[in-house]
Design a protein around this motif. Structure first.
Motif, PDB file in Angstrom:
ATOM      1  N   LEU A 151       0.838  -1.203   0.000  1.00 17.90           N
ATOM      2  CA  LEU A 151       0.000   0.000   0.000  1.00 17.90           C
ATOM      3  C   LEU A 151       0.874   1.255   0.000  1.00 17.90           C
ATOM      4  O   LEU A 151       1.870   1.334   0.729  1.00 17.90           O
ATOM      5  N   ARG A 152       0.475   2.178  -0.820  1.00 16.77           N
ATOM      6  CA  ARG A 152       1.089   3.503  -0.775  1.00 16.77           C
ATOM      7  C   ARG A 152       0.060   4.464  -0.190  1.00 16.77           C
ATOM      8  O   ARG A 152      -0.986   4.725  -0.791  1.00 16.77           O
ATOM      9  N   VAL A 153       0.387   4.965   1.030  1.00 16.72           N
ATOM     10  CA  VAL A 153      -0.558   5.828   1.757  1.00 16.72           C
ATOM     11  C   VAL A 153       0.150   7.150   2.064  1.00 16.72           C
ATOM     12  O   VAL A 153       0.928   7.232   3.029  1.00 16.72           O
ATOM     13  N   PRO A 154      -0.083   8.168   1.281  1.00 18.58           N
ATOM     14  CA  PRO A 154       0.572   9.464   1.545  1.00 18.58           C
ATOM     15  C   PRO A 154       0.116  10.060   2.878  1.00 18.58           C
ATOM     16  O   PRO A 154      -0.966   9.758   3.396  1.00 18.58           O
ATOM     17  N   THR A 155       0.948  10.902   3.447  1.00 26.13           N
ATOM     18  CA  THR A 155       0.596  11.598   4.681  1.00 26.13           C
ATOM     19  C   THR A 155      -0.652  12.458   4.440  1.00 26.13           C
ATOM     20  O   THR A 155      -0.778  13.126   3.414  1.00 26.13           O
ATOM     21  N   GLY A 156      -1.544  12.406   5.397  1.00 29.44           N
ATOM     22  CA  GLY A 156      -2.778  13.185   5.303  1.00 29.44           C
ATOM     23  C   GLY A 156      -3.887  12.478   4.549  1.00 29.44           C
ATOM     24  O   GLY A 156      -4.949  13.081   4.300  1.00 29.44           O
ATOM     25  N   SER A 157      -3.695  11.219   4.182  1.00 30.15           N
ATOM     26  CA  SER A 157      -4.731  10.470   3.471  1.00 30.15           C
ATOM     27  C   SER A 157      -5.833  10.029   4.432  1.00 30.15           C
ATOM     28  O   SER A 157      -5.721  10.157   5.664  1.00 30.15           O
TER      29      SER A 157
END
Length: 289
Positions: free
Chosen positions: A141-147
């Motif tokens: 999983l790619r989960v950017p900050t603030g998602s």
């Protein structure tokens, strides 16, 4: 005693007089018996024994000759036919995503993954096969900050575990005795599962917990494949490229969850993204039964 037996018709004997048998009171012991057929003796008269006819001895009949043995039956082996194929696959899968269940854009992405699969194919007809399949993939999983609706939050999410079961029908075109190509269309049911994750909110030293979640889906794959028998009647090598659409995606992972921040307040996250499509490439081996 010793007097001769008087036969009928003898001189001085009245016609119809009874024949005197040996042992009668008037016959002396040892008197000869008048045999039938003697002059003046009527056959069947009292005291006259029936004539004894000679019996000719019959030679035993020879048994019939033994018939000649039958010629050996001609044996013809049955022609080999392909019925069932069972095997395993190396699966490369990609499931892109762009938005969540509400239609809002999502920065979370499911990364391509390598997994394994199983399949079984039954040859209904020379030009038609039925297949059942299973695939297991663990997507990073790619989960950017603030998602996920929490500004400034960072996530420690593990992989998304996926599995799918399905069935396909595959019109098939044979190439000689060892090669074949096919197109396939089918339907399957699958599931995404997410482990417990840690969420770090801005300004808080302690992490919050995002509990386990999951969602299910239905897919309709369309594929193109080919195979070649490495060992005739025993082992086949095959490749297949499949693309599919997802529908019926539902579950708590798409609806959003609650977390408790460091001050004890309830915070709500948005849902994880739905899958836009599915692409898989499989390379496998099959046992021919």
């Amino acid at each position: 005693p010793g007097a001769p037996i008087v036969s009928p018709g003898a001189p001085g004997v009245s016609p119809g007089a009874p024949i005197v048998s040996p042992g009668s009171p008037s016959v002396s012991p040892g008197a000869p018996i008048v045999s039938p057929g003697a002059p003046g003796v009527s056959p069947g008269a009292p005291g006259v024994s029936p004539p004894m006819l000679p019996v000719a001895a019959k030679a035993p009949a020879d048994p019939p000759p033994r018939p000649p043995p039958l010629p050996p039956l001609e044996t013809k082996p049955l022609a080999w036919e392909r019925h069932l194929e069972i095997g395993g696959d190396l699966v490369l899968g990609s499931r892109p995503s762009s938005h969540d269940a509400t239609g809002a854009a999502s920065g979370v992405a499911y990364l391509p993954a390598i997994g394994f699969g199983l399949h079984a194919r039954w040859q209904v007809w020379k030009y038609l096969r039925f297949a059942a399949y299973f695939a297991d993939l663990h997507h990073g999983l790619r989960v950017p900050t603030g998602s996920l609706g929490l500004p400034g939050a960072s996530y420690d999410l593990d992989v998304a575990k996926t599995m799918v079961f399905g069935a396909r029908i595959a019109p098939t075109l044979p190439f000689g005795e060892r090669g074949r190509a096919w197109v396939s269309i089918g339907a399957g049911w699958g599931r995404f599962e997410f482990a417990r994750a840690k969420v770090t909110l801005p300004g808080e030293a302690d992490t919050s917990t995002l509990h386990e979640q999951a969602f299910s889906f239905v897919e309709f794959p369309i594929g193109l494949g080919a195979s070649y028998d490495l060992v005739p009647r025993w082992l086949s090598f095959e490749v297949e490229l499949t693309g599919g659409v997802f529908t019926g995606q539902r579950g708590e992972a798409l609806d959003g969850r609650q977390i408790i921040d460091g001050s004890g307040h309830v915070r709500h996250t948005t849902g994880l993204p739905v899958v836009d499509a599915s692409f898989t490439q499989t390379v496998g081996l099959s046992l021919l039964l």
